[in-house]
Design a protein around this motif. Structure first.
Motif, short mmCIF file in Angstrom:
data_model
loop_
_atom_site.label_atom_id
_atom_site.label_comp_id
_atom_site.label_asym_id
_atom_site.label_seq_id
_atom_site.Cartn_x
_atom_site.Cartn_y
_atom_site.Cartn_z
N ASP A 149 -58.78 8.72 -69.36
CA ASP A 149 -58.99 10.08 -69.87
C ASP A 149 -58.30 11.06 -68.94
O ASP A 149 -58.21 10.82 -67.74
CB ASP A 149 -60.48 10.43 -69.91
N TYR A 157 -58.12 15.36 -67.99
CA TYR A 157 -58.74 16.68 -68.13
C TYR A 157 -57.90 17.67 -67.34
O TYR A 157 -57.33 17.33 -66.31
CB TYR A 157 -60.16 16.69 -67.54
N ARG A 191 -70.14 20.39 -69.88
CA ARG A 191 -70.07 19.19 -70.72
C ARG A 191 -69.09 18.18 -70.13
O ARG A 191 -69.38 16.98 -70.05
CB ARG A 191 -69.66 19.56 -72.14
N GLU A 192 -67.93 18.67 -69.70
CA GLU A 192 -66.94 17.77 -69.09
C GLU A 192 -67.45 17.19 -67.78
O GLU A 192 -67.25 16.00 -67.50
CB GLU A 192 -65.62 18.52 -68.86
N LYS A 241 -70.60 16.60 -66.93
CA LYS A 241 -71.62 15.59 -67.22
C LYS A 241 -70.97 14.29 -67.68
O LYS A 241 -71.38 13.20 -67.29
CB LYS A 241 -72.59 16.10 -68.29
N ARG A 242 -69.95 14.40 -68.53
CA ARG A 242 -69.26 13.22 -69.04
C ARG A 242 -68.58 12.46 -67.91
O ARG A 242 -68.68 11.23 -67.82
CB ARG A 242 -68.23 13.65 -70.09
N LEU A 243 -67.91 13.19 -67.02
CA LEU A 243 -67.24 12.55 -65.89
C LEU A 243 -68.23 11.93 -64.91
O LEU A 243 -68.00 10.82 -64.41
CB LEU A 243 -66.36 13.57 -65.16
N GLU A 244 -69.33 12.62 -64.66
CA GLU A 244 -70.32 12.10 -63.71
C GLU A 244 -70.96 10.82 -64.24
O GLU A 244 -71.21 9.88 -63.49
CB GLU A 244 -71.38 13.15 -63.42
N ALA A 245 -71.18 10.75 -65.56
CA ALA A 245 -71.74 9.53 -66.16
C ALA A 245 -70.76 8.37 -66.03
O ALA A 245 -71.15 7.24 -65.73
CB ALA A 245 -72.08 9.78 -67.62
N LYS A 246 -69.47 8.64 -66.24
CA LYS A 246 -68.45 7.59 -66.11
C LYS A 246 -68.31 7.13 -64.67
O LYS A 246 -68.06 5.96 -64.40
CB LYS A 246 -67.11 8.08 -66.63
N GLU A 269 -70.45 4.26 -63.50
CA GLU A 269 -70.05 2.91 -63.88
C GLU A 269 -69.14 2.34 -62.79
O GLU A 269 -68.42 3.08 -62.12
CB GLU A 269 -69.29 2.93 -65.21
N TYR A 297 -64.71 2.98 -61.71
CA TYR A 297 -64.06 4.22 -62.13
C TYR A 297 -63.91 5.17 -60.96
O TYR A 297 -64.75 5.24 -60.07
CB TYR A 297 -64.86 4.92 -63.23
#
Length: 146
Positions: free
Chosen positions: A18, A20, A84-85, A87-92, A95, A98
């Motif tokens: 991804d 950004y 939003r971005e 939160k999405r990055l922190e969740a990834k 894992e 990453y």
């Protein structure tokens, strides 16, 4: 107009899944240095600290016409993304495997400095060899066609 600075090593070491575009918090002399193209991505990466995204080890050379108020060449710089971005990055990032890497620094049409960051997964040694083979064959084909 400033030229765009790319992190070629990132595409060699990581699969970029991804991308950004983020704003970056800079000082005045840092912007002037970026306009001159004095940026180096050596070993730079991004990390989360208290819900904020920071880029670490991004080298922006000191501005040669700067005074005593000149900036420090290597320090942590805050990246600006939407909630939003982030939160999405922190969740990834939680894992395994990453990481977030700065891919390029550029100036947009409003002359604001932006950083393109990529969510990447590290390549193994044999994957890097495949990348080299692919690049070499593409280069040979271009030379053959000309």
């Amino acid at each position: 107009m400033a030229k765009e600075m790319n992190n070629r090593q990132a595409y060699y070491n990581y699969y970029i899944e991804d991308k950004y575009v983020a704003g970056i918090v800079l000082l005045g002399t840092e912007v002037k240095s970026i306009r001159e193209g004095k940026v180096s991505f050596n070993d730079s990466f991004c990390l989360f600290d208290k819900g904020e995204l920071w880029v670490r080890a991004l080298y922006i050379a000191e501005y040669k016409m700067g005074t005593t108020n000149n900036h420090i060449a290597v320090h942590d710089r805050k990246l600006l993304l939407t909630a939003r971005e982030l939160k999405r990055l922190e969740a990834k990032m939680k894992e395994k495997g990453y990481t977030i890497i700065p891919l390029r620094v550029f100036m947009n049409e409003k002359n604001l400095v932006k950083v393109e960051i990529g969510l990447g997964r590290g390549k193994k040694t044999h994957d890097k060899r495949e990348t080299i083979k692919k690049r070499d064959t593409e280069r040979e084909l271009k030379a053959y066609i000309k």
